[in-house]
Design a protein around this motif. Structure first.
Motif, PDB file in Angstrom:
ATOM      1  N   PRO A   1     -38.293  34.662 -63.882  1.00 44.83           N
ATOM      2  CA  PRO A   1     -39.140  33.475 -63.778  1.00 44.83           C
ATOM      3  C   PRO A   1     -38.499  32.237 -64.416  1.00 44.83           C
ATOM      4  O   PRO A   1     -38.592  31.135 -63.882  1.00 44.83           O
ATOM      5  CB  PRO A   1     -40.417  33.887 -64.514  1.00 44.83           C
ATOM      6  N   ALA A   2     -37.822  32.430 -65.546  1.00 49.24           N
ATOM      7  CA  ALA A   2     -37.141  31.296 -66.179  1.00 49.24           C
ATOM      8  C   ALA A   2     -36.053  30.742 -65.265  1.00 49.24           C
ATOM      9  O   ALA A   2     -35.854  29.528 -65.181  1.00 49.24           O
ATOM     10  CB  ALA A   2     -36.534  31.720 -67.525  1.00 49.24           C
ATOM     11  N   HIS A   3     -35.349  31.628 -64.562  1.00 51.96           N
ATOM     12  CA  HIS A   3     -34.326  31.179 -63.614  1.00 51.96           C
ATOM     13  C   HIS A   3     -34.924  30.270 -62.547  1.00 51.96           C
ATOM     14  O   HIS A   3     -34.315  29.282 -62.149  1.00 51.96           O
ATOM     15  CB  HIS A   3     -33.652  32.371 -62.922  1.00 51.96           C
ATOM     16  N   SER A   4     -36.104  30.624 -62.077  1.00 55.71           N
ATOM     17  CA  SER A   4     -36.739  29.824 -61.026  1.00 55.71           C
ATOM     18  C   SER A   4     -36.979  28.396 -61.512  1.00 55.71           C
ATOM     19  O   SER A   4     -36.622  27.430 -60.831  1.00 55.71           O
ATOM     20  CB  SER A   4     -38.051  30.476 -60.586  1.00 55.71           C
TER      21      SER A   4
ATOM     22  N   MET B   1     -32.372  22.111 -61.839  1.00 54.48           N
ATOM     23  CA  MET B   1     -30.997  21.806 -61.440  1.00 54.48           C
ATOM     24  C   MET B   1     -30.949  21.079 -60.102  1.00 54.48           C
ATOM     25  O   MET B   1     -30.128  20.189 -59.892  1.00 54.48           O
ATOM     26  CB  MET B   1     -30.154  23.085 -61.348  1.00 54.48           C
ATOM     27  N   LEU B   2     -31.824  21.509 -59.195  1.00 53.92           N
ATOM     28  CA  LEU B   2     -31.841  20.923 -57.852  1.00 53.92           C
ATOM     29  C   LEU B   2     -32.743  19.695 -57.769  1.00 53.92           C
ATOM     30  O   LEU B   2     -32.769  19.019 -56.739  1.00 53.92           O
ATOM     31  CB  LEU B   2     -32.302  21.972 -56.835  1.00 53.92           C
ATOM     32  N   GLY B   3     -33.499  19.439 -58.820  1.00 52.39           N
ATOM     33  CA  GLY B   3     -34.437  18.311 -58.808  1.00 52.39           C
ATOM     34  C   GLY B   3     -35.634  18.553 -57.909  1.00 52.39           C
ATOM     35  O   GLY B   3     -36.216  17.614 -57.371  1.00 52.39           O
ATOM     36  N   TRP B   4     -36.019  19.837 -57.770  1.00 55.51           N
ATOM     37  CA  TRP B   4     -37.134  20.199 -56.901  1.00 55.51           C
ATOM     38  C   TRP B   4     -38.398  20.421 -57.716  1.00 55.51           C
ATOM     39  O   TRP B   4     -38.380  21.055 -58.769  1.00 55.51           O
ATOM     40  CB  TRP B   4     -36.845  21.496 -56.147  1.00 55.51           C
ATOM     41  N   SER B   5     -39.510  19.955 -57.211  1.00 55.13           N
ATOM     42  CA  SER B   5     -40.817  20.274 -57.774  1.00 55.13           C
ATOM     43  C   SER B   5     -41.249  21.629 -57.207  1.00 55.13           C
ATOM     44  O   SER B   5     -40.598  22.176 -56.305  1.00 55.13           O
ATOM     45  CB  SER B   5     -41.837  19.205 -57.378  1.00 55.13           C
TER      46      SER B   5
ATOM     47  N   SER C   1     -41.743  25.205 -52.537  1.00 49.66           N
ATOM     48  CA  SER C   1     -42.653  25.832 -51.585  1.00 49.66           C
ATOM     49  C   SER C   1     -42.270  25.465 -50.148  1.00 49.66           C
ATOM     50  O   SER C   1     -42.188  26.334 -49.278  1.00 49.66           O
ATOM     51  CB  SER C   1     -44.091  25.417 -51.882  1.00 49.66           C
ATOM     52  N   ARG C   2     -42.030  24.197 -49.911  1.00 58.30           N
ATOM     53  CA  ARG C   2     -41.624  23.757 -48.559  1.00 58.30           C
ATOM     54  C   ARG C   2     -40.281  24.361 -48.156  1.00 58.30           C
ATOM     55  O   ARG C   2     -40.095  24.773 -47.014  1.00 58.30           O
ATOM     56  CB  ARG C   2     -41.531  22.232 -48.499  1.00 58.30           C
TER      57      ARG C   2
ATOM     58  N   ALA D   1     -48.083  31.184 -55.550  1.00 58.76           N
ATOM     59  CA  ALA D   1     -47.201  32.320 -55.847  1.00 58.76           C
ATOM     60  C   ALA D   1     -46.042  31.879 -56.741  1.00 58.76           C
ATOM     61  O   ALA D   1     -45.658  32.605 -57.668  1.00 58.76           O
ATOM     62  CB  ALA D   1     -46.676  32.950 -54.562  1.00 58.76           C
ATOM     63  N   ILE D   2     -45.490  30.709 -56.492  1.00 58.95           N
ATOM     64  CA  ILE D   2     -44.401  30.198 -57.340  1.00 58.95           C
ATOM     65  C   ILE D   2     -44.913  29.977 -58.760  1.00 58.95           C
ATOM     66  O   ILE D   2     -44.251  30.366 -59.733  1.00 58.95           O
ATOM     67  CB  ILE D   2     -43.816  28.891 -56.760  1.00 58.95           C
TER      68      ILE D   2
END
Length: 105
Positions: free
Chosen positions: A20-23, A29-33, A38-39, A47-48
């Motif tokens: 979970p920490a990796h996620s 790192m990718l700048g993703w919310s 999810s998208r 779930a995330i």
């Protein structure tokens, strides 16, 4: 093409190495919310959030997240933050094409 036993072994390794920490770290790192992940992955926001809160999710959901990050060139090792692999491509470049994708939460 990998044998069924090899595929299962690789999936088990991915399950134990991707935490979970990796996620959360990979998203940063990718700048993703969470919404963007999810998208990108097709995994529900709920779930995330459950996974990143160390709560249970289906193995296929966890694999889908790991494979989506791997398709961006990230690699995961227990006890370490995600890293960028050299010329790494995920073992499933398009998680939505997996036969078990319909089980994703």
């Amino acid at each position: 093409m990998a044998s069924s036993a090899m595929k299962i072994t690789l999936e088990r390794i991915a399950l134990f190495q991707f935490t979970p920490a990796h996620s959360a770290q990979a998203r940063a790192m990718l700048g993703w919310s969470v919404d963007e992940l999810s998208r990108e992955s097709g995994v529900s926001v709920q779930a995330i959030e459950r996974f990143e809160a160390n709560r249970d999710v289906l193995d296929v959901t966890r694999l889908t997240l790991a494979y989506r990050f791997e398709s961006e060139g990230l690699v995961f090792f227990p006890g370490f933050a995600p890293g960028r692999g050299m010329n790494v491509r995920g073992s499933t470049p398009n998680p939505m094409a997996r036969a078990d994708y319909a089980m994703v939460e």
